[in-house]
Write an enzyme that holds these catalytic residues in place. Structure first.
Site, PDB file in Angstrom:
ATOM      1  N   ASP A 367       0.871  -1.162   0.000  1.00 22.86           N
ATOM      2  CA  ASP A 367       0.000   0.000   0.000  1.00 22.86           C
ATOM      3  C   ASP A 367       0.918   1.225   0.000  1.00 22.86           C
ATOM      4  O   ASP A 367       2.062   1.142   0.446  1.00 22.86           O
ATOM      5  CB  ASP A 367      -0.833  -0.045   1.292  1.00 22.86           C
ATOM      6  CG  ASP A 367      -1.891   1.034   1.346  1.00 22.86           C
ATOM      7  OD1 ASP A 367      -2.387   1.401   0.278  1.00 22.86           O
ATOM      8  OD2 ASP A 367      -2.209   1.508   2.442  1.00 22.86           O
ATOM      9  N   ASP A 729      -3.145  -1.067   5.735  1.00 17.13           N
ATOM     10  CA  ASP A 729      -3.499  -0.573   7.073  1.00 17.13           C
ATOM     11  C   ASP A 729      -4.995  -0.327   7.220  1.00 17.13           C
ATOM     12  O   ASP A 729      -5.504  -0.255   8.312  1.00 17.13           O
ATOM     13  CB  ASP A 729      -2.718   0.712   7.403  1.00 17.13           C
ATOM     14  CG  ASP A 729      -2.959   1.809   6.364  1.00 17.13           C
ATOM     15  OD1 ASP A 729      -3.631   1.540   5.351  1.00 17.13           O
ATOM     16  OD2 ASP A 729      -2.467   2.938   6.571  1.00 17.13           O
ATOM     17  N   ASP A 733      -8.046  -2.911   2.953  1.00 17.85           N
ATOM     18  CA  ASP A 733      -6.946  -3.839   2.654  1.00 17.85           C
ATOM     19  C   ASP A 733      -7.190  -5.238   3.227  1.00 17.85           C
ATOM     20  O   ASP A 733      -6.524  -6.186   2.832  1.00 17.85           O
ATOM     21  CB  ASP A 733      -5.629  -3.303   3.247  1.00 17.85           C
ATOM     22  CG  ASP A 733      -5.262  -1.948   2.678  1.00 17.85           C
ATOM     23  OD1 ASP A 733      -5.400  -1.765   1.464  1.00 17.85           O
ATOM     24  OD2 ASP A 733      -4.856  -1.064   3.452  1.00 17.85           O
TER      25      ASP A 733
END
Length: 1050
Positions: A367, A729, A733
């Site tokens: 990410d 996070d 996700d």
């Protein structure tokens, strides 16, 4: 019931009200609510039924090695029961030691497995905590202030205010303030709070980020007040869809590479054991089955049940010998030690097998927000005009967090700030509603992240007053020693806000794209301070302020210079804000509050543009969510280790590309065609095109990615045979974290949902921690390979020794309970100590091992067979020596007074009762005499000394063999034992335990052994030591072959 999707975002407010049959000023009636609840159910996430405990327990036994052990335990229990009455000595506990120990191992293994599994599915519970508890809802024409959120149904009218958590997916119907901002980064991955409005979108199919008139369950209102219509509840909300995806991903859980290899090994071992047992039975069938041949046909078939069960016992002994029972315990110990090492490096492993999977990671899908970047907005540069309108001053700012002490302004020498910089500092500090607090080790923002970053900039700039500056410095020093340091004291900002008292606010709106405040200056006059979009402020400015504070009318060259600088900053992925002020406020020049005649104009946002006209343009500030300092090196390390990095983010394309260039995932002028896609662009391609793109070497970036896009990319990579580590996070996700081979969540900024769905948590949210964890994973795997080989080579030796015993027809030289002791206790410590082998220096310069690489290749198998054959020959050989030889290598074996027999007699000991004139003398062991009422007992009760010698040789060989396992190919000369002192300690412990069962009478009785004399120990060492020499020769052959291959290729 499944709700039929209605595209509320692309419909007008009137159409939505009509669709849900509700009025904005009345809300739903109680009767209508009940009717809808029957259709749509409660507004809560469904609780998935977990596996029942009995099912979890049974699953732990669904393993080939475990099944063989269960059968072995069952057979040994039956045999112990059948033979219990035969001899008074063995009718008690001793007979049942073996089945009891096997079952105990299996039960402990199952307990660990069940505990691990029941810990794994808490992610869905954490999602429920994200849901809102209550909301302000319009029912029957009245506002219900705290209606429990679970009672909401589609069509309900809800009011949201600052700080409220959104209770369901809703369509914004009307704004009660000029702006509404919602923090939805945990759902979409956007770094900034998003502006929302009531206008229709006119696009039927668009990503979450584009639905600007929708607010989603689990997100938070940052500023503004609005009225919304509930359109989706419970499992039909976006957060509900994520729960479904997490659940689906958990069903797709696949075995770790090591587990697959061990299962495969278990299957082969089963076949091998079956074959060996069959051969043993075939070789010895004459001993329990005989017949006469009459007219070419068998007749008078004789079957000995006693002999048959004896060979049954040998089959059990074979199963016990072939299976490394200690392996599950040693693997768990090694992984647990690995997790401790990783925890010291800030990687907290939640699921033990993931330690090993990390070692073969081939792709890291990361990410962007919060992993590669700090997830904290920071000013990185700003510019103002210089001495004339065609020159500009550019200042660079260091520091990537909200900590005012993190970095500073490069080459800053403007402590006595000129008028231009003072105006800039005043606007940043006063035209601002944000705050900063510290929760332990992390500085966080309250309010808008951009505004918090401006306040940090003011702190770095300082104040123009030297006296005030010294006072602020003293206050900061005192603050360091305060117990409550959660609220961060912003001395410079406080100085400006006290100096320029705020009297009115012109809230931000989307039309003018700016925010303004009217402040009372120390001279008693009012001034308007404005910040907003640079193009918008330049358009409404009539003058610019130069460095010395003089005002110059804005002309075309000056306007072009400002816009050119803006373009340069935007191309670096910076978010730019313009700063301006106005002194000539007309009717607002003496504004003081609500009772002023001009106050009514401030109630109408339509007047704000005219108030904010004829501005004096001051400066442009560039902000961004900056990359972490260590990421650049970590990306290089990944390249060196053959690991590809892919960035998957919810942020927009240009920002994502700029950050990827900065962390050197891409080179500065690299063509990003085929490297950079939005989630929708990539998903629109055919699966063959997608696979082609993903299989090309080098980095990739996917922007505007939704949760399902992340999942699809991870699934594609796994289908291509890649081992995927995924970082994240946010709630968005979680499904991909669950699906990936290794899900890695952020420990500081990560949501509970992400942490619960993950296999590993980064305590410092740092991408480079993943890279060091991969190195640790590789090292652990190499060590595990070392001890698996060590344990299995020992087992091969045990199998060969039992096979030789059966093939030669001599009495069994080791009983199953002794083999269990060796496999579990004696082998355990050295195997565990091999887990402490130091890592190779070049461990991160090698490509990742393939997940289908053989644990045991043909050469390793050959080595096992050579070493195993020696182990078998040595253990059986010393047994035969004791019975047939008076001395060996000058060592007297007759000191105890036992009787010697011929080898032919030993091989046909079952016929002993038919021998004439066969007699044996009693012999002494450990201060007592062993006597025989029946001479044939010499081959059963009397074999204790020979059996003890065999067991001791086996233990000694295992100890020497553990030294061989220090390195796969390197000699003990180049890799001496003291490189791993733990191994020397473990060898001492194992030898100590062996001596314990030899010299403690109670234990000696349980294991059927007797103490040895010094002479006998000398013989044991002499017979065992050659195993080192044999393996050194085999290692030398490998090294010679490798050198020859290198020379040929060179």
């Amino acid at each position: 019931m499944e709700e039929k999707a209605f595209p509320a975002w692309s419909s007008s407010v009137e159409q939505c009200l009509k669709q849900y049959n509700v009025k904005l000023d009345k809300g739903l009636s109680s009767y209508e609510v009940e009717k809808r609840r029957e259709t749509y159910g409660w507004n809560e996430l469904a609780k998935e039924k977990g596996k029942p405990l009995w099912r979890l327990v049974l699953e732990q036994f669904d393993d080939m090695l475990v099944k063989i052990l269960l059968v072995a335990a069952f057979i040994s229990f039956i045999l112990a029961f059948l033979h219990g009455s035969e001899s008074a000595e063995e009718s008690g506990f001793e007979a049942y030691v073996e089945p009891f120990v096997i079952v105990l191992i299996l039960v402990l293994n199952a307990i660990v497995g069940v505990w691990q599994e029941s810990n794994a599915e808490r992610a869905l519970e954490a999602l429920k905590e994200m849901q809102c508890e209550s909301g302000k809802v319009l029912r029957d024409g009245y506002w219900v202030p705290d209606l429990p959120a679970r009672k909401l149904v589609p069509g309900d009218i809800v009011e949201l205010r600052v700080g409220d958590k959104v209770p369901a997916d809703m369509r914004v119907a009307a704004l009660k303030t000029s702006t509404l901002r919602v923090e939805q980064s945990s759902l979409t991955g956007e770094a900034m709070p998003v502006l929302k409005g009531a206008a229709s979108m006119f696009i039927d199919d668009c990503e979450l980020q584009a639905k600007e008139n929708m607010v989603f369950a689990g997100t938070t209102v940052v500023n503004g007040i609005c009225v919304c219509i509930v359109v989706s509840t419970g499992m039909n909300t976006e957060i509900g869809k994520i729960q479904k995806q997490i659940h689906e991903a958990s069903l797709e859980d696949s075995d770790t590479p090591l587990k697959k290899k061990l299962d495969e090994f278990g299957g082969r071992l089963t076949t091998a054991i079956g074959l060996v047992c069959l051969i043993v039975w075939v070789i010895n069938y004459k001993n329990f089955l005989s017949w006469d041949v009459v007219d070419g046909w068998p007749a008078n078939v004789r079957f000995s049940f006693e002999k048959c069960t004896y060979y049954f016992k040998i089959a059990v002994a074979l199963a016990v010998a072939a299976i490394p029972e200690g392996l599950p315990a040693v693997i768990t110990t090694c992984l647990a030690l690995g997790t401790r090492k990783m925890a010291q490096k800030n990687a907290i492993v939640r699921k033990l097998p993931s330690v090993e999977t990390l070692g073969c990671t081939t792709v890291i899908c990361s990410d962007k927000t919060g992993t590669l970047t700090t997830n904290q907005m920071a000013v990185t540069e700003f510019f103002t005009l210089g001495g004339k309108t065609t020159s500009s001053r550019i200042f660079h700012v260091e520091g990537t967090t909200y900590d005012p002490k993190d970095g500073g302004i490069v080459d800053w020498n403007c402590y006595n700030m000129d008028a231009n910089l003072q105006a800039m500092a005043e606007i940043c500090a006063v035209c601002n509603d944000a705050g900063i607090f510290c929760d332990g080790r992390l500085f966080r923002a309250t309010g808008l992240p951009t505004e918090a970053a401006l306040k940090v900039l003011v702190e770095k700039m300082g104040v123009p007053d030297a006296k005030a500056r010294n006072k602020i410095r003293d206050t900061e020093l005192v603050a360091n020693y305060l117990i409550d340091s959660s609220r961060v004291k912003l001395g410079s900002c406080d100085w400006w806000t006290k100096r320029s008292k705020r009297v009115a606010t012109l809230e931000f709106d989307r039309i003018r794209k700016s925010m303004g405040v009217i402040v009372r200056e120390p001279n008693g006059r009012n001034r308007l301070l404005v910040k907003g979009a640079v193009e918008s402020l330049v358009e409404r400015s009539s003058h610019v302020q130069l460095a010395d504070g003089s005002l110059v009318p804005i002309d075309e060259p000056c306007r072009q210079l400002l816009l050119l600088r803006l373009m340069e900053m935007s191309s670096k992925g910076l978010r730019c804000l313009g700063l301006a002020y106005k002194d000539d406020l007309g009717e607002f020049s003496d504004y003081y509050g609500e009772n002023h005649p001009a106050h009514k104009k401030l109630l109408d946002p339509g007047c704000y543009s005219s108030i904010e006209s004829d501005l004096v343009f001051v400066a442009v500030v560039g902000l961004r969510d900056p990359p972490r300092d260590e990421v650049h090196k970590a990306i290089q390390d990944c390249r060196g280790a053959g690991i590809r990095v892919m960035v998957i983010t919810g942020d927009n394309k240009s920002t994502a590309e700029a950050i990827c260039k900065e962390i050197k995932l891409f080179y500065e002028d690299e063509d990003l065609r085929g490297r950079s896609f939005t989630g929708r662009e990539f998903m629109a391609l055919t699966s063959s095109q997608q696979m082609e793109i993903l299989s090309k070497p080098g980095g990739k970036v996917f922007s505007r990615a939704e949760p399902r896009h992340k999942q699809d990319i991870v699934r594609l990579l796994k289908d291509m045979g890649e081992i995927v580590a995924m970082t994240g996070d946010g709630v968005n996700d979680a499904p991909a974290l669950k699906l990936a081979d290794i899900g890695i969540a952020m420990g500081i900024t990560g949501t509970e949902v992400a942490k619960e769905a993950s296999d590993m948590v980064l305590a410092d949210d740092n991408f480079s921690t993943i890279v060091s964890a991969v190195a640790e994973g590789r090292s652990i795997y190499n060590n595990m390979k070392a001890f698996i080989r060590y344990m299995i080579s020992s087992n091969v030796g045990e199998v060969i020794s039992i096979f030789l015993t059966a093939a030669l027809g001599i009495p069994e030289c080791m009983i199953p309970v002794q083999l269990l002791w060796v496999n579990l206790v004696t082998d355990g410590p050295p195997a565990t100590a091999l887990g402490f082998n130091p890592a190779d220096v070049d461990i991160m310069q090698k490509p990742p091992r393939k997940s289908n690489d053989a644990l045991i290749n043909s050469w390793i198998l050959f080595r096992y067979l050579v070493i195993g054959s020696y182990v078998g020959i040595a253990t059986v050989g010393i047994f035969i020596l004791w019975y047939t030889h008076a001395s060996f290598l000058g060592i007297n074996l007759m000191s105890d007074g036992h009787t010697l027999v011929e080898l032919s007699q030993l091989r046909n000991w079952g016929e002993c009762s038919k021998w004439s004139n066969f007699s044996v003398a009693p012999y002494s062991v450990g201060g007592r005499m062993i006597t025989f009422s029946n001479p044939c007992d010499y081959f059963s009760v009397g074999k204790v000394k020979a059996m003890t010698l065999s067991l001791s040789v086996l233990v000694a060989i295992e100890m020497f063999n553990s030294l061989n396992a220090l390195s796969e190919d390197n000699s003990l000369v180049t890799m001496p034992p003291w490189r791993n002192p733990w191994l020397l300690v473990a060898m001492s412990v194992s030898f100590g335990l062996h001596c314990l069962i030899l010299y403690v009478p109670l234990l000696a009785d349980v294991f059927g052994i007797v103490p040895l004399s010094l002479n006998e120990w000398l013989l044991v060492i002499l017979v065992s030591a050659p195993v080192i020499l044999i393996d050194e020769i085999l290692k030398f052959l490998v090294r010679s072959q490798r050198n020859r291959t290198k020379e040929k290729t060179a």
